[in-house]
Design a protein around this motif. Structure first.
Motif, PDB file in Angstrom:
ATOM      1  N   SER A  11      27.234 -14.259  -7.290  1.00 16.23           N
ATOM      2  CA  SER A  11      26.974 -14.229  -8.469  1.00 16.23           C
ATOM      3  C   SER A  11      25.901 -14.823  -8.942  1.00 16.23           C
ATOM      4  O   SER A  11      25.649 -14.985 -10.238  1.00 16.23           O
ATOM      5  CB  SER A  11      28.340 -14.978  -9.114  1.00 16.23           C
ATOM      6  N   ALA A  12      24.843 -15.406  -8.124  1.00 15.00           N
ATOM      7  CA  ALA A  12      24.027 -16.406  -8.516  1.00 15.00           C
ATOM      8  C   ALA A  12      22.648 -15.562  -9.374  1.00 15.00           C
ATOM      9  O   ALA A  12      21.801 -15.834  -9.586  1.00 15.00           O
ATOM     10  CB  ALA A  12      23.387 -17.278  -7.428  1.00 15.00           C
ATOM     11  N   GLY A  13      22.918 -14.148  -9.072  1.00 13.39           N
ATOM     12  CA  GLY A  13      22.057 -13.094  -9.548  1.00 13.39           C
ATOM     13  C   GLY A  13      20.785 -12.867  -8.862  1.00 13.39           C
ATOM     14  O   GLY A  13      20.805 -12.560  -7.539  1.00 13.39           O
ATOM     15  N   ASN A  14      19.618 -13.126  -9.371  1.00 15.71           N
ATOM     16  CA  ASN A  14      18.205 -12.860  -8.654  1.00 15.71           C
ATOM     17  C   ASN A  14      17.957 -13.879  -7.641  1.00 15.71           C
ATOM     18  O   ASN A  14      16.746 -13.708  -7.004  1.00 15.71           O
ATOM     19  CB  ASN A  14      17.168 -12.837  -9.887  1.00 15.71           C
ATOM     20  N   ASN A  15      18.801 -15.007  -7.681  1.00 14.25           N
ATOM     21  CA  ASN A  15      18.459 -16.293  -6.709  1.00 14.25           C
ATOM     22  C   ASN A  15      18.847 -15.889  -5.434  1.00 14.25           C
ATOM     23  O   ASN A  15      18.957 -16.723  -4.560  1.00 14.25           O
ATOM     24  CB  ASN A  15      19.032 -17.505  -7.293  1.00 14.25           C
ATOM     25  N   VAL A  16      19.407 -14.689  -5.066  1.00 14.40           N
ATOM     26  CA  VAL A  16      19.975 -14.577  -3.606  1.00 14.40           C
ATOM     27  C   VAL A  16      19.426 -13.280  -3.037  1.00 14.40           C
ATOM     28  O   VAL A  16      18.911 -12.349  -3.662  1.00 14.40           O
ATOM     29  CB  VAL A  16      21.672 -14.378  -3.742  1.00 14.40           C
ATOM     30  N   ASP A  17      19.263 -13.313  -1.867  1.00 18.48           N
ATOM     31  CA  ASP A  17      19.063 -12.008  -1.158  1.00 18.48           C
ATOM     32  C   ASP A  17      20.199 -11.241  -0.755  1.00 18.48           C
ATOM     33  O   ASP A  17      21.487 -11.207  -1.271  1.00 18.48           O
ATOM     34  CB  ASP A  17      18.387 -12.596   0.558  1.00 18.48           C
ATOM     35  N   ASP A  18      20.020  -9.910   0.004  1.00 22.38           N
ATOM     36  CA  ASP A  18      20.851  -8.964   0.233  1.00 22.38           C
ATOM     37  C   ASP A  18      22.101  -9.564   1.017  1.00 22.38           C
ATOM     38  O   ASP A  18      23.041  -8.775   1.055  1.00 22.38           O
ATOM     39  CB  ASP A  18      20.333  -7.901   0.938  1.00 22.38           C
ATOM     40  N   ASP A  19      21.928 -10.483   1.685  1.00 20.59           N
ATOM     41  CA  ASP A  19      22.915 -11.111   2.591  1.00 20.59           C
ATOM     42  C   ASP A  19      23.895 -12.238   1.733  1.00 20.59           C
ATOM     43  O   ASP A  19      24.511 -12.844   2.509  1.00 20.59           O
ATOM     44  CB  ASP A  19      22.460 -11.750   3.904  1.00 20.59           C
ATOM     45  N   GLY A  20      23.475 -12.475   0.630  1.00 19.12           N
ATOM     46  CA  GLY A  20      23.887 -13.574  -0.252  1.00 19.12           C
ATOM     47  C   GLY A  20      23.645 -14.842  -0.234  1.00 19.12           C
ATOM     48  O   GLY A  20      24.154 -15.897  -0.774  1.00 19.12           O
ATOM     49  N   LYS A  21      22.583 -15.126   0.658  1.00 21.55           N
ATOM     50  CA  LYS A  21      21.889 -16.419   1.091  1.00 21.55           C
ATOM     51  C   LYS A  21      20.694 -16.648  -0.085  1.00 21.55           C
ATOM     52  O   LYS A  21      20.265 -15.537  -0.749  1.00 21.55           O
ATOM     53  CB  LYS A  21      21.335 -16.581   2.374  1.00 21.55           C
ATOM     54  N   GLU A  22      20.214 -17.736  -0.149  1.00 19.18           N
ATOM     55  CA  GLU A  22      19.357 -18.216  -1.138  1.00 19.18           C
ATOM     56  C   GLU A  22      17.919 -17.539  -0.754  1.00 19.18           C
ATOM     57  O   GLU A  22      17.599 -17.155   0.258  1.00 19.18           O
ATOM     58  CB  GLU A  22      18.876 -19.719  -0.985  1.00 19.18           C
ATOM     59  N   LYS A  23      17.535 -16.923  -1.935  1.00 20.22           N
ATOM     60  CA  LYS A  23      16.320 -15.848  -1.826  1.00 20.22           C
ATOM     61  C   LYS A  23      15.219 -16.329  -1.061  1.00 20.22           C
ATOM     62  O   LYS A  23      14.743 -17.766  -1.282  1.00 20.22           O
ATOM     63  CB  LYS A  23      15.985 -15.590  -3.249  1.00 20.22           C
ATOM     64  N   ARG A  24      14.773 -15.551  -0.107  1.00 27.01           N
ATOM     65  CA  ARG A  24      13.583 -16.063   0.836  1.00 27.01           C
ATOM     66  C   ARG A  24      12.325 -15.820   0.062  1.00 27.01           C
ATOM     67  O   ARG A  24      12.251 -15.011  -0.680  1.00 27.01           O
ATOM     68  CB  ARG A  24      13.758 -15.257   2.150  1.00 27.01           C
ATOM     69  N   THR A  25      11.502 -16.635   0.212  1.00 24.37           N
ATOM     70  CA  THR A  25       9.999 -16.600  -0.237  1.00 24.37           C
ATOM     71  C   THR A  25       8.847 -16.747   0.525  1.00 24.37           C
ATOM     72  O   THR A  25       7.850 -16.827   0.101  1.00 24.37           O
ATOM     73  CB  THR A  25       9.935 -17.945  -1.227  1.00 24.37           C
ATOM     74  N   GLY A  26       9.271 -16.455   1.897  1.00 24.73           N
ATOM     75  CA  GLY A  26       8.177 -16.453   2.990  1.00 24.73           C
ATOM     76  C   GLY A  26       7.259 -15.117   2.708  1.00 24.73           C
ATOM     77  O   GLY A  26       7.391 -14.371   2.396  1.00 24.73           O
ATOM     78  N   THR A  27       5.824 -15.727   3.149  1.00 25.62           N
ATOM     79  CA  THR A  27       4.718 -14.603   2.866  1.00 25.62           C
ATOM     80  C   THR A  27       4.114 -14.707   4.344  1.00 25.62           C
ATOM     81  O   THR A  27       4.371 -15.292   5.343  1.00 25.62           O
ATOM     82  CB  THR A  27       3.825 -14.872   1.952  1.00 25.62           C
ATOM     83  N   LEU A  28       3.181 -13.723   4.265  1.00 24.64           N
ATOM     84  CA  LEU A  28       2.068 -13.557   5.622  1.00 24.64           C
ATOM     85  C   LEU A  28       1.591 -14.770   5.785  1.00 24.64           C
ATOM     86  O   LEU A  28       1.541 -15.252   6.936  1.00 24.64           O
ATOM     87  CB  LEU A  28       1.140 -12.179   5.235  1.00 24.64           C
ATOM     88  N   MET A  29       1.159 -15.648   5.012  1.00 26.82           N
ATOM     89  CA  MET A  29       0.303 -16.744   5.047  1.00 26.82           C
ATOM     90  C   MET A  29       1.284 -17.897   5.608  1.00 26.82           C
ATOM     91  O   MET A  29       0.902 -18.572   6.535  1.00 26.82           O
ATOM     92  CB  MET A  29      -0.175 -17.222   3.879  1.00 26.82           C
ATOM     93  N   PHE A 179       5.174 -26.161   3.324  1.00 24.38           N
ATOM     94  CA  PHE A 179       4.170 -26.907   3.143  1.00 24.38           C
ATOM     95  C   PHE A 179       3.622 -27.578   4.439  1.00 24.38           C
ATOM     96  O   PHE A 179       2.386 -28.005   4.505  1.00 24.38           O
ATOM     97  CB  PHE A 179       4.481 -28.044   1.946  1.00 24.38           C
ATOM     98  N   LEU A 180       4.584 -28.139   5.102  1.00 28.11           N
ATOM     99  CA  LEU A 180       4.431 -28.814   6.300  1.00 28.11           C
ATOM    100  C   LEU A 180       3.515 -28.028   7.397  1.00 28.11           C
ATOM    101  O   LEU A 180       2.551 -28.495   8.165  1.00 28.11           O
ATOM    102  CB  LEU A 180       5.672 -29.217   6.934  1.00 28.11           C
ATOM    103  N   SER A 181       3.980 -26.903   7.506  1.00 32.97           N
ATOM    104  CA  SER A 181       3.156 -25.914   8.526  1.00 32.97           C
ATOM    105  C   SER A 181       1.758 -25.696   8.107  1.00 32.97           C
ATOM    106  O   SER A 181       0.864 -25.707   8.901  1.00 32.97           O
ATOM    107  CB  SER A 181       3.971 -24.440   8.684  1.00 32.97           C
ATOM    108  N   ILE A 182       1.354 -25.365   6.911  1.00 37.87           N
ATOM    109  CA  ILE A 182       0.301 -25.248   6.243  1.00 37.87           C
ATOM    110  C   ILE A 182      -0.428 -26.347   6.623  1.00 37.87           C
ATOM    111  O   ILE A 182      -1.859 -26.489   7.045  1.00 37.87           O
ATOM    112  CB  ILE A 182       0.244 -24.792   5.100  1.00 37.87           C
ATOM    113  N   PHE A 183       0.018 -27.566   6.204  1.00 43.17           N
ATOM    114  CA  PHE A 183      -0.751 -28.999   6.590  1.00 43.17           C
ATOM    115  C   PHE A 183      -0.987 -29.132   8.125  1.00 43.17           C
ATOM    116  O   PHE A 183      -2.100 -29.503   8.364  1.00 43.17           O
ATOM    117  CB  PHE A 183       0.259 -29.879   6.029  1.00 43.17           C
ATOM    118  N   ALA A 184      -0.103 -28.592   8.805  1.00 48.14           N
ATOM    119  CA  ALA A 184      -0.161 -28.953  10.384  1.00 48.14           C
ATOM    120  C   ALA A 184      -1.229 -28.011  10.694  1.00 48.14           C
ATOM    121  O   ALA A 184      -1.973 -28.254  11.838  1.00 48.14           O
ATOM    122  CB  ALA A 184       1.301 -28.606  11.129  1.00 48.14           C
ATOM    123  N   ALA A 185      -1.246 -26.689  10.466  1.00 46.24           N
ATOM    124  CA  ALA A 185      -2.216 -25.583  10.786  1.00 46.24           C
ATOM    125  C   ALA A 185      -3.711 -26.150  10.464  1.00 46.24           C
ATOM    126  O   ALA A 185      -4.449 -26.217  11.400  1.00 46.24           O
ATOM    127  CB  ALA A 185      -2.091 -24.340  10.104  1.00 46.24           C
TER     128      ALA A 185
END
Length: 469
Positions: A11-29, A179-185
């Motif tokens: 019921s959290a609307g646009n804040n969830v993905d198709d599996d009901g979990k918190e919306k993923r925001t990961g990108t190619l970068m 943010f940690l991975s970008i810093f580590a890279a």
């Protein structure tokens, strides 16, 4: 007081993905950053040693060959993120194997994956402390001369590393690590570039070691048996140096669903593997050109270079900072696995499921889960203590890497690809894939043998609670 279950409320609307979990925001970068963080470790600085054992021809060919193999099998694994029937997500490597292969293979996958992850986190604790010790020793050598006896204890550094990890381990999940991975890279690029730059300067000065097409010379640099075992170990180091399959599915699970996760993951794999291969070839080949057959195991912490000492200090600080972030990339799948199991087994336990909203200085409002706090803190303490008791654990890690490389990087991805694409038995494609599996199995076995020989040597020289000279 807030239950974890609220995160999965559709019921959290646009804040969830198709599996009901918190919306993923990961990108190619972010996916590329995760891969580079997982792949380019301080081991890049030992590739000059690996090339020295194998020589110009075999060393370079093996580097490029395993880059291609790792990228190829990673694309197979990326295609398996969604289940074959309803296209549902698989959150972990074990879930993927369960969806496509099932049976005992699921348990074998879990044993290989989580055994490797635990081993890597212990190894990172040791390696970070060695880099910090190298800073103290570099300053000592600069003040007292390169021949001075500079003895520094690495145990305070291990304890400090553990305290930092206790704090960072409260990051809730893999999705919050970008943010940690970008810093580590950035850190990994920094120390690898410094190593390459210092090697180029050495080559330009003309003070270079002897290099050959076949590497170390029997009867001059090594005896016959050492040549064999070290060549096996070097091959295994190169093969497993690209292996990020143990966290590939978890990385893919951070990606937003559009464009399709497998397409983005393949691009991220290509970007990550291409970038690391360039750095590997530069570090390995230019490092070998600089040091020749006497290349040190790590030319920053083993003092292939002494000056400029401040640059050596900076590079080793970058290694430690990279490993601080990389520890979390490899530890988070372990944390998620245990917490998921406990949530399913004891869903009514307030200690396990409830979260408490707290105001923390500088951070603002933060959700604290008591089980997460206790369990993750306990895990970090355990890995730190093991690192302190077994400072030769990196030799054990080499063995773990050699053993887990074959099932996680080659066998499971190939078997799932055959199942997914319905590759006909005894067809040319099937035979080619089986030959690839067999070749990599042989490499794993040879690398494991070389690692065992190296481990025996390390155990013989082991001095408990002894300073690093």
């Amino acid at each position: 007081m807030k239950s974890l279950d609220t995160e999965h409320n559709p019921s959290a609307g646009n804040n969830v993905d198709d599996d009901g979990k918190e919306k993923r925001t990961g990108t190619l970068m972010t996916a590329s950053a995760h891969i580079i963080t997982a792949v380019i470790g301080s081991g890049v600085l030992s590739l000059a040693w690996a090339i020295a054992q194998l020589g110009w021809v075999a060393g370079t060919v093996i580097l490029v060959t395993f880059a291609i193999i790792n990228y190829y099998t990673s694309t197979m694994l990326a295609d398996c993120y969604r289940s074959p029937d309803a296209g549902t997500r698989n959150y972990t490597y074990m879930d993927v194997v369960r969806a496509y292969l099932g049976g005992r293979k699921v348990q074998l996958c879990g044993l290989a994956q989580y055994g490797s992850l635990v081993g890597v986190t212990i190894g990172f604790t040791i390696t970070a402390s060695i880099s910090l010790v190298a800073i103290g020793k570099a300053n000592c050598f600069h003040d007292k001369g390169h021949g001075a006896k500079c003895s520094v204890s690495n145990y305070p550094y291990m304890a400090t590393f553990g305290i930092i990890q206790i704090i960072l381990s409260q990051i809730p999940n893999f999705h919050k690590l970008s943010f940690l991975s970008i810093f580590a890279a950035i850190m990994s690029f920094s120390y690898a570039s410094i190593g390459i730059g210092l090697s180029i300067a050495t080559v330009a000065s003309g003070k270079v070691g002897k290099t050959t097409l076949t590497g170390t010379v029997v009867g001059v640099d090594v005896n016959a048996s050492d040549k064999i075992w070290k060549s096996f170990q070097a091959t295994g180091d190169i093969a497993s140096s690209y292996a990020y399959s143990i966290v590939l599915v978890e990385i893919q699970d951070t990606l937003r669903s559009s464009p399709p996760e497998n397409k983005v993951m393949k691009k991220a794999s290509l970007a990550g593997v291409s970038t690391t291969t360039v750095f590997y070839i530069l570090c390995g080949c230019i490092g070998y050109a600089a040091f020749g057959n006497n290349a040190p195991g790590d030319f920053l912490t083993d003092f292939g270079f002494y000056e400029p000492y401040w640059l050596i200090d900076f590079a080793n600080a970058c290694i430690a900072l990279h490993l601080i972030a990389a520890y979390q990339v490899f530890a988070q799948p372990i944390f998620q696995f245990v917490e998921s199991k406990c949530n399913k087994k004891w869903p009514e336990s307030n200690f396990i499921t409830n979260e408490h909203l707290m105001n923390l200085p500088l951070l603002g409002k933060y959700r604290i889960n008591l089980f997460r706090l206790v369990w993750r803190t306990g895990y970090v303490i355990l890995t730190t203590v093991v690192a302190m008791i077994f400072p030769f654990f990196n030799a054990i890690l080499g063995l773990i890497g050699a053993v887990s490389f074959w099932p996680l990087t080659v066998y499971f991805p190939v078997e799932m690809h055959i199942s997914q694409k319905n590759v006909k038995q005894y067809s040319l494609r099937w035979i080619g894939l089986q030959l690839l599996v067999l070749l990599c199995l042989i490499v794993s076995l040879l690398a494991a043998t070389g690692s065992i020989v190296g481990l025996i040597t390390s155990v013989k020289a082991y001095k408990p609670f002894h300073n690093l000279d």
